[in-house]
Write an enzyme that holds these catalytic residues in place. Structure first.
Site, PDB file in Angstrom:
ATOM      1  N   CYS A  28      38.747  51.378  44.233  1.00 37.88           N
ATOM      2  CA  CYS A  28      38.694  50.629  43.046  1.00 37.88           C
ATOM      3  C   CYS A  28      38.395  50.759  41.630  1.00 37.88           C
ATOM      4  O   CYS A  28      38.747  52.214  41.669  1.00 37.88           O
ATOM      5  CB  CYS A  28      37.794  48.976  43.504  1.00 37.88           C
ATOM      6  SG  CYS A  28      37.721  48.437  45.368  1.00 37.88           S
TER       7      CYS A  28
ATOM      8  N   ARG B 197      44.394  52.952  42.467  1.00 37.69           N
ATOM      9  CA  ARG B 197      43.224  52.852  43.073  1.00 37.69           C
ATOM     10  C   ARG B 197      42.469  51.885  44.155  1.00 37.69           C
ATOM     11  O   ARG B 197      42.233  52.176  45.048  1.00 37.69           O
ATOM     12  CB  ARG B 197      42.218  53.336  41.933  1.00 37.69           C
ATOM     13  CG  ARG B 197      42.644  54.017  40.872  1.00 37.69           C
ATOM     14  CD  ARG B 197      41.223  53.895  40.262  1.00 37.69           C
ATOM     15  NE  ARG B 197      39.655  53.907  40.534  1.00 37.69           N
ATOM     16  CZ  ARG B 197      38.958  55.051  40.679  1.00 37.69           C
ATOM     17  NH1 ARG B 197      40.163  56.316  39.999  1.00 37.69           N
ATOM     18  NH2 ARG B 197      37.591  55.144  41.440  1.00 37.69           N
TER      19      ARG B 197
ATOM     20  N   TRP C  35      40.143  47.660  46.572  1.00 35.80           N
ATOM     21  CA  TRP C  35      40.852  48.456  47.436  1.00 35.80           C
ATOM     22  C   TRP C  35      40.549  48.068  48.654  1.00 35.80           C
ATOM     23  O   TRP C  35      38.939  48.446  48.744  1.00 35.80           O
ATOM     24  CB  TRP C  35      40.787  49.690  47.952  1.00 35.80           C
ATOM     25  CG  TRP C  35      41.992  50.687  48.505  1.00 35.80           C
ATOM     26  CD1 TRP C  35      43.394  50.353  48.987  1.00 35.80           C
ATOM     27  CD2 TRP C  35      40.636  51.452  49.313  1.00 35.80           C
ATOM     28  NE1 TRP C  35      43.557  51.180  50.020  1.00 35.80           N
ATOM     29  CE2 TRP C  35      42.178  51.748  50.809  1.00 35.80           C
ATOM     30  CE3 TRP C  35      40.159  51.605  50.723  1.00 35.80           C
ATOM     31  CZ2 TRP C  35      42.202  53.200  51.619  1.00 35.80           C
ATOM     32  CZ3 TRP C  35      39.340  52.347  50.976  1.00 35.80           C
ATOM     33  CH2 TRP C  35      40.601  52.846  51.493  1.00 35.80           C
TER      34      TRP C  35
ATOM     35  N   ASN D 285      33.413  49.695  41.718  1.00 36.17           N
ATOM     36  CA  ASN D 285      34.023  50.344  42.840  1.00 36.17           C
ATOM     37  C   ASN D 285      32.732  51.465  43.602  1.00 36.17           C
ATOM     38  O   ASN D 285      31.585  51.997  43.241  1.00 36.17           O
ATOM     39  CB  ASN D 285      34.729  51.382  42.011  1.00 36.17           C
ATOM     40  CG  ASN D 285      35.441  52.644  42.321  1.00 36.17           C
ATOM     41  OD1 ASN D 285      35.883  52.690  43.398  1.00 36.17           O
ATOM     42  ND2 ASN D 285      35.534  53.441  42.087  1.00 36.17           N
ATOM     43  N   GLY D 286      32.841  51.141  44.834  1.00 38.35           N
ATOM     44  CA  GLY D 286      32.263  52.504  45.858  1.00 38.35           C
ATOM     45  C   GLY D 286      31.192  51.219  46.891  1.00 38.35           C
ATOM     46  O   GLY D 286      32.157  50.827  47.465  1.00 38.35           O
TER      47      GLY D 286
ATOM     48  N   GLU E  50      53.903  69.446  53.994  1.00 35.47           N
ATOM     49  CA  GLU E  50      53.637  67.900  52.934  1.00 35.47           C
ATOM     50  C   GLU E  50      54.869  67.526  52.327  1.00 35.47           C
ATOM     51  O   GLU E  50      55.103  66.657  52.690  1.00 35.47           O
ATOM     52  CB  GLU E  50      54.169  69.554  51.306  1.00 35.47           C
ATOM     53  CG  GLU E  50      54.229  68.997  50.483  1.00 35.47           C
ATOM     54  CD  GLU E  50      53.110  67.677  50.074  1.00 35.47           C
ATOM     55  OE1 GLU E  50      52.170  67.814  50.749  1.00 35.47           O
ATOM     56  OE2 GLU E  50      52.849  66.925  49.148  1.00 35.47           O
TER      57      GLU E  50
ATOM     58  N   LYS F 117      54.858  63.548  52.449  1.00 32.66           N
ATOM     59  CA  LYS F 117      54.998  62.506  51.506  1.00 32.66           C
ATOM     60  C   LYS F 117      56.693  61.600  52.040  1.00 32.66           C
ATOM     61  O   LYS F 117      56.033  60.470  51.542  1.00 32.66           O
ATOM     62  CB  LYS F 117      56.800  63.705  50.778  1.00 32.66           C
ATOM     63  CG  LYS F 117      55.654  64.457  49.891  1.00 32.66           C
ATOM     64  CD  LYS F 117      55.217  63.941  48.552  1.00 32.66           C
ATOM     65  CE  LYS F 117      53.307  63.738  48.911  1.00 32.66           C
ATOM     66  NZ  LYS F 117      52.787  64.345  48.265  1.00 32.66           N
TER      67      LYS F 117
ATOM     68  N   GLU G 198      53.889  58.704  53.982  1.00 34.61           N
ATOM     69  CA  GLU G 198      52.815  57.792  53.138  1.00 34.61           C
ATOM     70  C   GLU G 198      54.106  56.950  52.353  1.00 34.61           C
ATOM     71  O   GLU G 198      53.830  55.961  52.054  1.00 34.61           O
ATOM     72  CB  GLU G 198      52.030  58.717  52.013  1.00 34.61           C
ATOM     73  CG  GLU G 198      52.507  59.514  51.043  1.00 34.61           C
ATOM     74  CD  GLU G 198      51.812  60.841  50.348  1.00 34.61           C
ATOM     75  OE1 GLU G 198      50.625  59.652  49.717  1.00 34.61           O
ATOM     76  OE2 GLU G 198      52.274  61.818  49.879  1.00 34.61           O
TER      77      GLU G 198
ATOM     78  N   HIS H 149      57.121  74.289  71.874  1.00 40.89           N
ATOM     79  CA  HIS H 149      55.785  74.075  72.584  1.00 40.89           C
ATOM     80  C   HIS H 149      55.755  72.170  72.842  1.00 40.89           C
ATOM     81  O   HIS H 149      54.360  72.053  73.467  1.00 40.89           O
ATOM     82  CB  HIS H 149      54.585  74.778  72.527  1.00 40.89           C
ATOM     83  CG  HIS H 149      54.936  76.776  72.400  1.00 40.89           C
ATOM     84  ND1 HIS H 149      55.127  77.371  73.096  1.00 40.89           N
ATOM     85  CD2 HIS H 149      55.091  77.211  71.305  1.00 40.89           C
ATOM     86  CE1 HIS H 149      54.894  78.254  72.992  1.00 40.89           C
ATOM     87  NE2 HIS H 149      55.483  78.659  71.692  1.00 40.89           N
TER      88      HIS H 149
ATOM     89  N   LYS I   7      45.270  56.282  45.707  1.00 40.70           N
ATOM     90  CA  LYS I   7      45.232  57.575  44.579  1.00 40.70           C
ATOM     91  C   LYS I   7      44.282  58.407  44.581  1.00 40.70           C
ATOM     92  O   LYS I   7      44.105  59.040  44.863  1.00 40.70           O
ATOM     93  CB  LYS I   7      45.806  57.554  43.498  1.00 40.70           C
ATOM     94  CG  LYS I   7      46.106  58.388  42.918  1.00 40.70           C
ATOM     95  CD  LYS I   7      47.373  59.179  42.502  1.00 40.70           C
ATOM     96  CE  LYS I   7      47.443  60.139  41.935  1.00 40.70           C
ATOM     97  NZ  LYS I   7      48.318  60.759  42.433  1.00 40.70           N
TER      98      LYS I   7
HETATM   99  C1  F6R Z   1      49.681  62.365  49.603  1.00 41.96           C
HETATM  100  C2  F6R Z   1      48.248  62.308  48.240  1.00 41.96           C
HETATM  101  C3  F6R Z   1      46.724  63.130  49.213  1.00 41.96           C
HETATM  102  C4  F6R Z   1      45.719  63.828  47.971  1.00 41.96           C
HETATM  103  C5  F6R Z   1      44.728  63.040  48.559  1.00 41.96           C
HETATM  104  C6  F6R Z   1      43.721  64.263  47.765  1.00 41.96           C
HETATM  105  O1  F6R Z   1      50.450  62.388  48.758  1.00 41.96           O
HETATM  106  O2  F6R Z   1      48.142  62.483  47.279  1.00 41.96           O
HETATM  107  O3  F6R Z   1      47.141  63.186  50.361  1.00 41.96           O
HETATM  108  O4  F6R Z   1      46.195  64.743  47.974  1.00 41.96           O
HETATM  109  O5  F6R Z   1      44.176  62.345  49.013  1.00 41.96           O
HETATM  110  O6  F6R Z   1      43.518  64.123  46.572  1.00 41.96           O
HETATM  111  P1  F6R Z   1      42.952  65.393  45.204  1.00 41.96           P
HETATM  112  O7  F6R Z   1      43.354  66.209  45.745  1.00 41.96           O
HETATM  113  O8  F6R Z   1      42.806  64.002  44.179  1.00 41.96           O
HETATM  114  O9  F6R Z   1      42.109  64.991  45.475  1.00 41.96           O
END
Ligand code: F6R
Length: 608
Positions: free
Chosen positions: A2, A27, A74, A100-101, A480, A484, A487, A503, A603
């Protein structure tokens, strides 16, 4: 996962808190709320939804008072409903708290407090803290919080106010990020730097098991034993502008466009006279020469960067590498030898799984080098040494510029290690550095294809699935690209090594299946990839190929091409990923998705 923010000063707190909170919305955005002390009373407003929606409904900024806290949620404990939104308060309504936690022993504490007659209004773990402070309160909010924290197990970043002490804001941290912003005649606290940049650039990073008492003119940091701790003030170089959208429709698009600049910043100071100089590596030449194995731990996109790093380090520096999901690493009793180096990769530097993996590796005696974007973050501070990406604040939930900057750092580490180990010659370094210097302009030229990529996206935004294929160093880019797309657009997508398709996944291919293939000429398996493309085409699949500029031949074999400039094989992932980022962005936007705040995501995953 959060966001929390707090303010004490002479200005009206509510607008400042909501302004700051909006910058933390990445967040968590399922609910939000604010508590202000006005007329010696706590005034609270909260609801479910995004901050702007809530504000339209109940006006979050009309509360009067110069001290307050706010929160965006969150959900972890308890459903998404108004009662579970923060701030929470004690029975008397004199104490308000944002958190937050996760409090791990909250059930046990709640039973104890219920037995003492406390009345709970929510299902959250957080509310337990408010009642626990009330239980210990004797006219001293700092003392009561210190006592309460001794009983709590788990992670917390807390903001606490008490209407009987309207001149104090309490902040406390354990395993969840929290900073103090030091202003003139005003102080503030927040989960992350962008929330406070409009107020100040002077920041104190709280460490685990620390509590801070903020007044209008002062702040004091204490350990949980109540003893004062001297803290350094760090000047943050980012400004509020950098954390804004600067005319782009979304942060994600802005951040994709920032990549040439971000990469220049990443490289800055790490190259001199066509040589790689990593002053902050923190490892002596002797230590580097002895490295037998590298373990990379990371999550999500950062984990994909690690997979590319594995190719770079094994191929050029000849060091064996293992790449581990941080979340799995610590639970399988990993073997760490004396000459192993652990590299933790994290944009935020706050990902709980990566932090836990790093602590596990540290316990086993490993040296940790981290690659982080956020200066002063928990992972950076827990590491033996840090190489910062300096990509600037990344606000969009989908990581873009942080990823390409991480690849740059991995490339630089590779060359540096290869040099120290005597594997890469001076001339080779020179050539590798020249290749690297081309990257910002080459990315710029990919960005100039944006309109064209948007046009391609129009053919695919209504599809239900997508397959991404790549080989060698571009296999992680297929992963990747798929991440992208899923998500931000919620289209189901999978990344595969192209040769693995036969396979199993080949069974999925029909005329409804778009297949995005990394097929650049610098790829040593180019010819094999062409064969994989034939396999898709002969089963009716639609192929979109990421190709090398000028490759006319491939155009005849596929449905759509997105050309990228050529560079060395080792650097090709940095160019290949950019059209995939744009492709995912446009598809999500065409589908009307909330690109910067995709559902269910946050994030910074500060919970395990
Ligand atoms: C995807 C994304 C997440 C982060 C992951 C790790 O676009 O952003 O998969 O890469 O949560 O986050 P960090 O790099 O902040 O440890």
């Amino acid at each position: 996962m959060c966001g929390i923010v707090g303010y004490i000063g002479s200005k009206k707190a509510a607008p400042l808190l909501i302004e700051g909170l909006k910058r933390l919305e990445y967040r968590g955005y399922d609910s939000a709320g604010i508590a202000i002390i006005g007329n010696k009373q706590i005034l609270t407003k909260k609801d479910i939804g995004k901050i702007e929606e809530i504000h339209k409904k109940i006006n979050l900024i009309d509360l009067n008072g110069n001290l307050g806290i706010a929160h965006c949620r969150w959900a972890t404990h308890g459903s998404v409903c108004r009662e579970n939104a923060h701030p929470h308060s004690d029975c008397s309504g004199k104490i308000a708290i944002v958190h937050n936690g996760i409090i791990e022993n909250y059930n046990e504490l709640k039973d104890k407090l219920l037995a003492k007659g406390h009345k709970f209004r929510s299902e959250t773990d957080t509310e337990v803290i408010a009642h626990l402070i009330e239980e210990n309160y004797n006219g001293d909010i700092k003392g009561a919080t210190l006592k309460a924290l001794k009983e709590i197990d788990g992670a917390y970043a807390l903001g606490i106010i008490c209407s009987d002490e309207p001149d104090k804001l309490i902040a406390a941290r354990n395993e969840s990020p929290l900073i103090i912003g030091v202003g003139k005649g005003e102080n503030c606290m927040a989960s992350d730097v962008p929330a406070i940049l409009k107020l100040t650039n002077n920041v104190v990073f709280l460490d685990d098991k620390e509590l801070a008492v903020l007044t209008k003119d002062n702040f004091k940091v204490l350990g949980l034993d109540g003893k004062e701790i001297k803290k350094e003030i760090t000047k943050i170089e980012w400004n509020a502008e950098q954390a804004e959208k600067s005319g782009f429709k979304h942060f994600m698009l802005k951040e994709i466009y920032e990549q040439p600049k971000a990469i220049e910043e990443t490289i800055n100071g790490k190259i001199s006279n066509d040589d790689v100089v990593l002053k902050d590596i923190g490892l002596s030449n002797n230590e580097i020469s002895k490295i037998n194995r590298i373990l990379i731990v990371a999550c999500g996109t950062s984990w994909h960067a690690g997979l590319v790093g594995e190719f770079m380090l094994e191929e050029l520096a000849k060091i064996p590498v293992e790449v581990e999901y941080a979340s799995e690493f610590r639970y399988r009793d990993p073997i760490i030898n004396k000459n192993d180096l652990v590299i933790a990769i994290s944009q935020s530097g706050e990902t709980a799984d990566t932090l836990a993996a790093l602590k596990e590796a540290k316990k086993k005696g490993a040296k940790i080098l981290s690659i982080c974007n956020v200066v002063g973050s928990s992972i950076a501070r827990e590491s033996y040494s840090v190489l910062y990406t300096h990509a600037g604040p990344e606000i969009g939930v989908a990581s873009t510029k942080a990823f390409t900057s991480q690849l740059i750092i991995l490339y630089l580490i590779t060359i540096y290690f290869g040099k120290i180990k005597g594997i890469i010659s001076k001339d080779q370094i020179k050539n590798r550095v020249r290749d690297l210097r081309k990257i910002p302009l080459q990315i710029q030229s990919v960005l100039e294809e944006n309109k064209y990529i948007k046009l391609h996206s129009k053919y695919f935004y209504k599809k239900a699935n997508a397959l991404y294929l790549g080989r060698g160093i571009n296999y992680p880019i297929a992963l990747e690209g798929a991440l992208k797309l899923k998500e931000v657009s919620y289209i189901h997508a999978e990344g595969y090594p192209a040769a693995e398709m036969k396979h199993g996944p080949i069974a999925l291919i029909d005329k409804e299946m778009p297949v995005i293939v990394m097929a650049t000429k610098d790829d040593r398996t180019y010819k094999k990839v062409l064969a994989n493309i034939e396999e898709v085409k002969s089963r009716g699949g639609i192929v979109i190929a990421i190709t090398s500029e000028g490759d006319k031949e491939i155009r005849k074999r596929v449905d759509h091409t997105i050309p990228i400039p050529q560079n060395s094989y080792i650097l090709s992932p940095i160019l290949a990923v950019v059209p995939l980022q744009l492709f995912a962005y446009h598809i999500a936007d065409l589908r009307g998705c909330d690109v910067d705040k995709p559902r269910n995501l946050a994030k910074s995953c500060t919970v395990e």
